[in-house]
Write a protein that holds these residues in place. Structure first.
Motif, PDB file in Angstrom:
ATOM      1  N   ALA A 249      32.508  26.477  48.690  1.00 56.91           N
ATOM      2  CA  ALA A 249      32.615  28.134  49.137  1.00 56.91           C
ATOM      3  C   ALA A 249      33.542  28.290  49.050  1.00 56.91           C
ATOM      4  N   ARG A 250      35.238  27.962  49.824  1.00 55.10           N
ATOM      5  CA  ARG A 250      35.805  28.719  49.426  1.00 55.10           C
ATOM      6  C   ARG A 250      36.569  29.820  48.336  1.00 55.10           C
ATOM      7  N   LEU A 251      36.129  28.984  47.718  1.00 55.62           N
ATOM      8  CA  LEU A 251      36.929  29.722  46.402  1.00 55.62           C
ATOM      9  C   LEU A 251      36.050  30.889  45.732  1.00 55.62           C
ATOM     10  N   GLU A 252      34.563  30.588  45.698  1.00 56.67           N
ATOM     11  CA  GLU A 252      33.559  30.873  45.399  1.00 56.67           C
ATOM     12  C   GLU A 252      33.700  32.858  46.257  1.00 56.67           C
ATOM     13  N   LEU A 253      33.633  32.644  47.661  1.00 57.96           N
ATOM     14  CA  LEU A 253      34.558  33.490  47.952  1.00 57.96           C
ATOM     15  C   LEU A 253      35.349  34.616  47.858  1.00 57.96           C
ATOM     16  N   LEU A 254      36.253  33.858  47.896  1.00 54.47           N
ATOM     17  CA  LEU A 254      37.410  34.318  47.418  1.00 54.47           C
ATOM     18  C   LEU A 254      37.071  35.366  45.860  1.00 54.47           C
ATOM     19  N   ARG A 255      36.422  34.655  45.224  1.00 56.10           N
ATOM     20  CA  ARG A 255      36.309  35.094  43.770  1.00 56.10           C
ATOM     21  C   ARG A 255      35.673  36.265  43.898  1.00 56.10           C
ATOM     22  N   ARG A 256      34.806  36.429  44.594  1.00 54.90           N
ATOM     23  CA  ARG A 256      33.927  38.005  44.909  1.00 54.90           C
ATOM     24  C   ARG A 256      34.683  39.186  45.693  1.00 54.90           C
ATOM     25  N   LEU A 257      35.300  38.578  46.513  1.00 55.10           N
ATOM     26  CA  LEU A 257      36.337  39.602  47.148  1.00 55.10           C
ATOM     27  C   LEU A 257      37.445  40.033  45.985  1.00 55.10           C
ATOM     28  N   MET A 258      37.835  38.891  45.404  1.00 51.68           N
ATOM     29  CA  MET A 258      38.824  39.489  44.582  1.00 51.68           C
ATOM     30  C   MET A 258      38.813  40.623  43.376  1.00 51.68           C
ATOM     31  N   VAL A 259      37.118  39.889  42.379  1.00 49.16           N
ATOM     32  CA  VAL A 259      36.736  40.737  41.707  1.00 49.16           C
ATOM     33  C   VAL A 259      36.755  42.259  42.145  1.00 49.16           C
ATOM     34  N   HIS A 260      35.998  42.587  43.712  1.00 47.39           N
ATOM     35  CA  HIS A 260      35.335  43.729  43.883  1.00 47.39           C
ATOM     36  C   HIS A 260      36.865  44.375  44.296  1.00 47.39           C
ATOM     37  N   ARG A 261      37.702  43.474  44.729  1.00 56.29           N
ATOM     38  CA  ARG A 261      38.935  44.639  44.942  1.00 56.29           C
ATOM     39  C   ARG A 261      39.430  44.916  43.379  1.00 56.29           C
ATOM     40  N   LEU A 262      39.019  44.350  42.504  1.00 58.36           N
ATOM     41  CA  LEU A 262      39.978  44.883  40.777  1.00 58.36           C
ATOM     42  C   LEU A 262      39.154  46.319  40.670  1.00 58.36           C
ATOM     43  N   VAL A 271      49.772  44.947  42.415  1.00 59.26           N
ATOM     44  CA  VAL A 271      48.665  43.901  43.067  1.00 59.26           C
ATOM     45  C   VAL A 271      47.351  43.343  42.350  1.00 59.26           C
ATOM     46  N   ARG A 272      47.122  43.809  41.345  1.00 59.61           N
ATOM     47  CA  ARG A 272      45.678  43.669  40.431  1.00 59.61           C
ATOM     48  C   ARG A 272      46.550  42.490  39.331  1.00 59.61           C
ATOM     49  N   GLN A 273      47.769  42.425  38.977  1.00 58.49           N
ATOM     50  CA  GLN A 273      48.595  41.334  37.903  1.00 58.49           C
ATOM     51  C   GLN A 273      48.387  40.555  39.119  1.00 58.49           C
ATOM     52  N   ARG A 274      48.773  40.009  40.285  1.00 53.51           N
ATOM     53  CA  ARG A 274      49.501  39.049  40.589  1.00 53.51           C
ATOM     54  C   ARG A 274      47.761  39.250  40.950  1.00 53.51           C
ATOM     55  N   ILE A 275      46.458  39.617  41.437  1.00 45.46           N
ATOM     56  CA  ILE A 275      45.107  39.071  41.493  1.00 45.46           C
ATOM     57  C   ILE A 275      44.706  37.985  40.677  1.00 45.46           C
ATOM     58  N   GLU A 276      44.914  39.234  39.236  1.00 49.25           N
ATOM     59  CA  GLU A 276      44.246  38.766  38.694  1.00 49.25           C
ATOM     60  C   GLU A 276      44.957  37.226  37.833  1.00 49.25           C
ATOM     61  N   ASP A 277      46.033  37.692  38.196  1.00 48.67           N
ATOM     62  CA  ASP A 277      46.594  35.886  37.666  1.00 48.67           C
ATOM     63  C   ASP A 277      45.989  34.584  38.687  1.00 48.67           C
TER      64      ASP A 277
END
Length: 415
Positions: A249-262, A271-277
């Motif tokens: 659940a934690r990783l799924e929440l992180l995925r949704r928030l980071m994909v939206h940030r991108l 910042v984009r590169q670090r999130i994508e990595d």
């Protein structure tokens, strides 16, 4: 040659009680030595008073230069004036030595409220109490606040109101809820209780926030006092055992928030590169829910973080949170989005922790302190200064349901 302009009239001499972190006395702009100037990539908003001063400058050449550099646009139904950024998204008044041409040709008084104030966060409560802190999005402030593991200390002194003439006061005219300052003070006390591991302090602070921040009605102060007493009793006792965390659940929440940030075209490249990595490492970049293999890898990386990284950067994380609470977590009277400041801070902390986990896992080593401070600085910029993303993130978590409940659930999982 410096061009003299008339200075502002003398301000009313009212004495305020000022509270601020002890680091304030050591802060000064890095100027030409700054590795990440605030005069580049950011929208530089000009307040109406500054535009008026520029329009009536005695220097015709200066008036012309400024007029060429200012653009007016609509934002949230209002017209605002901003500096038109030039090549490399730089302010046209930024010189190669890192200093501002406007300040050099006139005086600090001729800078806009934003330029004169940043990275300071200023509040005045009840017309008698003043507060001041620094924002970690400034790398100079980040180095000062996060470069040491010593707990943040706060000092109080008297100050003349004239010291803040022409500066931007946050939440000007807003009324605090009765429990707001007490809530903030006890939250800081919890986070600085170093007998407990940081995760346990953060869990208690989160529980206390949600129980106390939304109190309303005639008996709110009495209920708050009871909650505070119960919290202090818990704080005096032993730390509780670690709870089981739903890693998927934690990783799924992180995925949704980071994909939206991108999705933001304005997100800076590093910042984009670090999130994508991070998303690639945990096989979480796709729209589909994360796989069991990705969850296992993420859990292993988190274990490395808890065993190796956190012992070295616990003081940094604590000071990041404490400074954020002091500077920006307030509950306003009759404010339905009372949780916005707490969510803003926790989301920054969560992304900082996530990027530290990814960096340590990629190198199989603890990142240098300078790297951790730099990440904190980047995260504060990418999250803390983007009101649109924060509003979208809350809506994303709610997905049509109750926003406050969704944000509380997010905080519970993430702390």
């Amino acid at each position: 040659m410096r061009h003299e302009e008339s200075e502002p009239p003398a301000a009313e001499h009212r004495i305020l009680e000022l509270t601020e972190p002890s680091y304030m006395a050591a802060f000064s702009c890095l100027g030409g030595a700054c590795p990440d100037t605030c005069c580049q990539r950011w929208d530089i908003v000009l307040d109406a008073a500054t535009c008026e001063k520029y329009a009536h400058s005695h220097d015709a050449d200066f008036r012309h230069e400024v007029a060429q550099a200012i653009e007016h646009r609509q934002e949230d139904g209002q017209e605002i004036a901003v500096i038109r950024l030039g090549h490399g998204q730089r302010c046209p008044f930024l010189r190669n030595d890192g200093w501002c041409l406007i300040q050099r040709r006139t005086s600090e008084y001729y800078l806009s409220e934003v330029c004169r104030t940043y990275p300071r966060v200023l509040h005045v409560w009840n017309e008698t109490q003043a507060e001041r802190a620094l924002c970690v999005s400034c790398i100079g402030a980040a180095q000062l606040i996060l470069g040491s593991d010593a707990p943040l200390r706060f000092v109080t002194r008297e100050m003349d109101e004239a010291e803040w003439a022409g500066l931007r006061i946050a939440d000007r005219g807003e009324k605090l809820a009765p429990q707001s300052l007490g809530l903030r003070a006890l939250s800081i006390e919890i986070l600085q209780q170093r007998r407990w591991p940081l995760w346990q302090r953060l869990r208690l602070a989160d529980d206390f926030f949600w129980a106390a921040a939304g109190l309303q009605g005639h008996h709110a102060e009495r209920h708050f006092a009871a909650l505070a007493a119960d919290c202090r009793q818990q704080l005096a006792g032993p730390a509780a055992a670690a709870e089981t965390v739903d890693t998927a659940a934690r990783l799924e929440l992180l995925r949704r928030l980071m994909v939206h940030r991108l999705q933001s075209r304005e997100l800076r490249g590093d910042v984009r590169q670090r999130i994508e990595d991070a998303l690639v490492r945990w096989q979480a970049a796709a729209a589909a829910p994360v796989s069991s293999a990705a969850v296992r890898l993420y859990a292993q990386d988190r274990e490395l973080y808890e065993l190796e990284v956190m012992p070295q950067f616990g003081g940094l994380a604590e000071n990041f949170l404490v400074n954020g609470i002091f500077a920006d977590v307030f509950v306003m009277a009759a404010d339905t989005s009372f949780y916005a400041g707490w969510f803003r801070l926790l989301l920054q902390f969560v992304l900082l922790r996530t990027l530290l986990v990814a960096a340590a896992a990629a190198e199989q080593a603890v990142p240098p302190r300078e790297e951790a401070v730099w990440l904190a600085h980047l995260v504060a910029q990418a999250i803390g200064h983007d009101a649109l993303y924060l509003a979208q993130a809350r809506s994303l978590l709610a997905a049509g349901g109750d926003e406050a409940a969704a944000v509380q659930a997010f905080c519970r999982v993430m702390v």
